[in-house]
Every structure is written in C-alpha cells, then in structure tokens.
Design an enzyme around this catalytic site. Structure first.
Site, PDB file in Angstrom:
ATOM      1  N   ASP A 151      -8.635  20.085  23.080  1.00 21.52           N
ATOM      2  CA  ASP A 151      -7.483  20.153  21.679  1.00 21.52           C
ATOM      3  C   ASP A 151      -5.997  19.572  22.791  1.00 21.52           C
ATOM      4  OD1 ASP A 151      -5.323  20.924  20.646  1.00 21.52           O
ATOM      5  OD2 ASP A 151      -5.595  22.990  21.287  1.00 21.52           O
ATOM      6  N   HIS A 157      -8.795  22.407  18.350  1.00 21.71           N
ATOM      7  CA  HIS A 157      -7.382  23.224  18.248  1.00 21.71           C
ATOM      8  C   HIS A 157      -8.492  24.721  17.576  1.00 21.71           C
ATOM      9  CE1 HIS A 157      -3.720  23.473  18.621  1.00 21.71           C
ATOM     10  NE2 HIS A 157      -3.015  23.239  17.117  1.00 21.71           N
ATOM     11  N   SER A 210      -2.019  27.842  18.043  1.00 20.60           N
ATOM     12  CA  SER A 210      -0.622  27.003  18.168  1.00 20.60           C
ATOM     13  C   SER A 210       0.424  27.532  18.238  1.00 20.60           C
ATOM     14  CB  SER A 210      -1.300  25.656  17.047  1.00 20.60           C
ATOM     15  OG  SER A 210      -0.601  24.379  17.326  1.00 20.60           O
TER      16      SER A 210
END
Length: 497
Positions: free
Chosen positions: A439, A464, A175
């Site tokens: 995601d 994710h 991320s």
C-alpha cells in the site's frame, strides 16, 4: 463471555477520487478508498437512522443543526448484559449498510458480543450539513469538525442507551478514517478507550512524491525482479517520444477522447497522470477482497506485469495501452477523457445533485485545506517521467476554489494538521497502527512500533486496508495472523481473557 465493562468501538471507512474526466486522481477512488466488502447476498441490511448534529462545533453558541445518517446492528448485543459497542464511521464517501453485516470488524463484534453502529462523515453520502457545496459552505468540512461530530455522537449514544461510565469506545478506521481513529483517541481520550488505525496517513504532506516510489517498489516486491519496472519505464519513454514525433499512434492505442493537437498543457499533464494512476490503483488495491471494483479480482500486479514482460515482439507502449483498455472497459468508459477544463468545470459544480457531489469536490477541498496528499511524479521521474509535478495539483485547487488556494495556502493547511495531531509524533496510547507493505499510503503512516502501548502491525505483501475486508480463503498467512493480532489487542485493552 464474561466482562466487567461495556465497550464501544469506532470503525472508520476510507475512500480516492475519480471524476468527470473519470481518471482524475486526488488520493480518492469513486465511492471511497475502502469500497464495500465482498461476499454479501441475501442478507437483510439495517435501515438508515438520523442524528441531529451541530453544524459548527467551534462555536458553542451556534445552534444550527443538520441530520447525519447512521446505521445500527444489535444482533450480537445483549442489552441486559451490555458488552462492546462498535461504531464504524464513514470517510470521504457514502456510508454503506453492507459494512453492518460483513467485514473483519463484524467478526470481532461476534467475538465480543458487540453493538455495531456506523456514522457517516459530514458532507459525504446523504449527510448534507448545508444547502450546497459552495466554497463558503465547505468552511464546515474539516477533520476537526468530523472528530467533534464523533464526540457529540458518542455522548448522545451514551445518553440514549443509558450506558454507564464503564462503557469504553474503540475506534476502527481505514486510510483517512484510519487517521481519524487515531486522532479521535488523541483528542477525546475520555470518550474513546482505544483505536485500530488501518492504512492511516498520519503525516499531512503536500508533495506526496513517495506514493509512486512505493508503487514502483511494490512492482518489484510482488514480481521478485526488476523486469516489470523496466517495461513500465520504457513504455513511458516511448509514449513521450511518440507524442513529439507521431502523436496519432498514442491517440489510437490509448483511445483518447480528443486528439492531442487540441490539448492544452494541463490536458497533457492530466493524460500522464491518468496513465500513471492505472498503476496507482492497481497497486493500492492489489488482491483485496472488496466488491466495488470487479476488475481487481483478476487484474493484479502479477497479471499486469506478465502482460508487460511477455510478448517481446510488441513494443512496451502497446502493452501498456492494453492495460489502459482493460481499465477503460471495467470503468465503463469508451475513451480516455483527459480534458482538464471538463474536469475543473465538473469540480466547480456546487449542487448536491452533481456528479462530483459523490465526494470528488469535498475531498478535493480537504486536500487543498488540510492534507495535500498530492501524488506527484517527482519521486519516480525515471519511471513515470515528471509530467504531473506539484504545481499541477496546486493549480487545480486555485481553478476550483479560487486564487487564494495557492501553494503557500495549501502548505499552511498541512502544517496546521501536523501541529494539531502530531504527525508521526502523535502521542496517543492504546492505538494499533496497521499497514500493508504494498500500500503506497504506508509511506505517511506509522509502520514501526514506537511505544508498546501503540503497536505497529506491518503486513508484508498486502495492500490498502486489507485487514478490514471479510476473510477470504485466498488471504495470506500474514494477513490472517494480523487479524488475529488485532483481535488480541482488542481483548487485552478490554481486559478480557
């Protein structure tokens, strides 16, 4: 394993925001988007160590310093025959020593006999560069300063361990830290040999309307039809109708903390945002292997969609309220707190001892100054309504940090970020970009290979940062294959057989 050089790998930790009104969502979960790996018990964790870090890397003559936390695991390493060094760098939440003994990067470390190091991100966890979190002090919180922290730390570790020039560092991240991994390779190629960027949003975008578009598409992808999306759409339409005609019904079903008769306009926007975020979190972490949220072990897209599509005798809003009750129970909340003033007052607290010092205030500052990432309702009006548009999030920036943090200010920050790093036109080699189709963050990432030296690995059906978690017997064949492919890239970039 024979090798002609040493390697250092950097792995970044990611993290989404939930706070005072606990359901508030600014692209960050409490504790971080990555969370902690599952499957740890009876394992001795390494102690924290402290690095003397510069406060302001933009001014060479500024001699102010602070203590930055890091962890080391040398159990796979032979200092007499130096091999790779993996450095996991924390994101927008506390660094966890649990990542030093578990996770895909540890499996790679065993394979390549790596020294493992994790560095905590400035302003998160126990790494406190300033006396408090006042807006004046948050001036030193930015991706630019975080990248310079990494560069300074790498150089210092090279000196400490007396690594020679052949030592190569590879960055791993998920991320926001996945973005940092790629940006570190871009900005400091003489220090970082390669990077694995997982679920990294490379494009800063203020109105991230695509987020909920992916949420809706993921409901279709995982269930194989339109029925679940239709039920979610009907539920939100029914909620809007009852709020106009008989709000007491929704108050009772959704267990709100205060009656809607006392709610402000921003309260109501926060309410709608909260119930939509139930699905955002459900999709973002669907069927992952993390330890931080027990409900995600059993509460999946398929189980929730089954709840919504079965029992035709129940109206859709009632079934959505049942899902909301599950979220409340597993979050240890007795009622849905959508109070906007409470939210803002909590985020205004500048003390390190405040609830929001966990990371909520800091990440909000970064979204207001660098990234945006505001998951608005603008992209899926038909399903979720358009009750939490962009101005709702800009208002939060102004209410927390000051009136100058207006739409123009926030947009300028995102534009600066894209100019500085290149957005989706990033010019960095030896970077693997890893994303899951479920995601929502993949909408701002690199999902197709543009350069053979910067491959994209797009994993169908995963959420994710799924590739970063420890292997599980329930992992799909595509996820297993992706981890193998990542290991292959690491080996090839290190010229290892």
């Amino acid at each position: 394993m024979p090798r002609s050089f040493s390697v250092v790998v950097i792995c970044f930790q990611l993290i989404v925001l939930v706070q005072g009104a606990k359901r508030f969502h600014l692209g960050r979960s409490k504790g971080g988007n990555l969370g902690e790996p599952a499957g740890i018990s009876g394992v001795k964790l390494p102690p924290a160590q402290w690095f003397i870090q510069k406060l302001d890397h933009s001014r060479p003559t500024d001699t102010r310093t602070w203590k930055q936390r890091y962890f080391v695991n040398d159990s796979f390493y032979d200092f007499n025959n130096p091999g790779p060094i993996f450095l996991m760098i924390g994101g927008e939440g506390p660094a966890s020593a649990k990542w030093m003994v578990q996770g895909a990067w540890i499996e790679y470390a065993k394979q390549f006999n790596a020294l493992c190091i994790q560095l905590e991100h400035r302003y998160y966890g126990e790494s406190h560069p300033t006396m408090d979190l006042s807006t004046k002090n948050l001036l030193y919180l930015s991706s630019h300063q975080a990248l310079a922290d990494l560069a300074n730390f790498i150089s210092a570790m090279n000196d400490k361990y007396k690594f020679n020039r052949e030592v190569k560092w590879i960055a791993f991240g998920g991320s926001y830290p996945g973005s940092l991994a790629a940006w570190l390779r871009l900005k400091y190629p003489h220090l970082v040999h390669a990077a694995i960027s997982s679920s990294g949003p490379l494009l800063a975008k203020v109105n991230f309307m695509e987020y909920f578009q992916v949420v809706v598409n993921s409901l279709r992808e995982k269930t194989g039809d339109e029925d679940c999306v239709t039920r979610v759409k009907l539920a939100h339409q029914q909620i809007e109708t009852f709020l106009k005609t008989d709000p007491a019904i929704i108050e009772k079903e959704f267990k709100v903390c205060k009656p809607f008769s006392k709610a402000s306009e921003n309260d109501m926007k926060n309410f709608y945002s909260s119930i939509a975020d139930d699905f955002a979190d459900l999709v973002q972490y669907n069927e992952d292997n993390r330890i931080s949220d027990k409900r995600r072990k059993t509460t999946t897209i398929n189980s929730v969609c089954s709840m919504l599509t079965q029992h035709p005798e129940k109206p859709e809003y009632q079934k959505l309220a049942e899902f909301n009750s599950i979220v409340l129970e597993e979050s240890d909340e007795t009622c849905l707190d959508y109070d906007y003033s409470k939210l803002i007052n909590g985020l205004r607290n500048v003390s390190w001892s405040s609830e929001q010092a966990e990371g909520g205030r800091q990440w909000m500052y970064q979204t207001c100054t660098e990234f945006g990432f505001y998951q608005t309702s603008s992209g899926e009006v038909e399903v979720f309504g358009n009750q939490f548009p962009l101005d709702f999030f800009i208002q939060q920036c102004q209410d927390v940090f000051g009136t100058k943090f207006n739409a123009e200010f926030v947009s300028a920050g995102a534009e600066w970020t894209n100019r500085a790093y290149g957005g989706l036109d990033i010019a960095a080699g030896r970077v693997a970009y890893v994303h899951g189709s479920v995601d929502p963050w993949h909408a701002l990432g690199m999902t197709t290979t543009q350069d053979n030296d910067a491959p994209a690995i797009f994993i169908e059906g995963t959420a994710h940062c799924a590739n970063m978690y420890p292997p599980s017997a329930n992992d799909s064949t595509k996820l297993v294959a992706a981890r193998v492919e990542i290991q292959s890239y690491i080996g090839s970039w290190l010229n290892l057989p």
